[in-house]
Design a protein around this motif. Sequence first.
Motif: not given
Length: 160
Positions: A3-10, A83-100
């Motif tokens: 089971i994966a969770v894809y969180p966001g405000t959407f 067991q998993v969190i899914v996150r989407g990445l659009r650009a390099l600018s998303d990566f730093e926040y998502e990595f943190q």
Amino acid sequence: MTIAVYPGTFDPFTNGHHDIVRRACGLFTQVIVAVAENARKAPLLPLAQRIALSTEVLSDVPGAKVVGFRTLLMDFVHQERAQVIVRGLRALSDFEYEFQMAGMNKRLDPAVETVFLTASERDSYLSASLVKEIAALGGDVTPFVHPAVKAALHEALCAT
């Protein structure tokens, strides 16, 4: 069963979100789209409406389930036995926040993995914030969102 969770405000749910969910459902048994209340972001659409719209948009995606939440993400993940969190990445600018965020979530529970899915080339520029801005200025958001989401945006923006 994974089971994966894809969180966001959407706020709002975009075609890019739909693409990530559809692709994640090909990787995991179930993908729970976790719609966050997140009052700090001052969403345009209320939580109940974001849940309803996400559910409608994802009605064609087997394995997708939509649930609202108001708790710490990791508490929600545990509640749903994911067991998993899914996150989407659009650009390099998303990566730093998502990595943190992935690092912090890993400290909260080392057993839960974060998986990043890159946006399709078609959606790499697409963000909910840009969609709201285009709609607020009277632009056509038809290429970016489901018709029900477009109608909800129009109604919400006309009411303000």
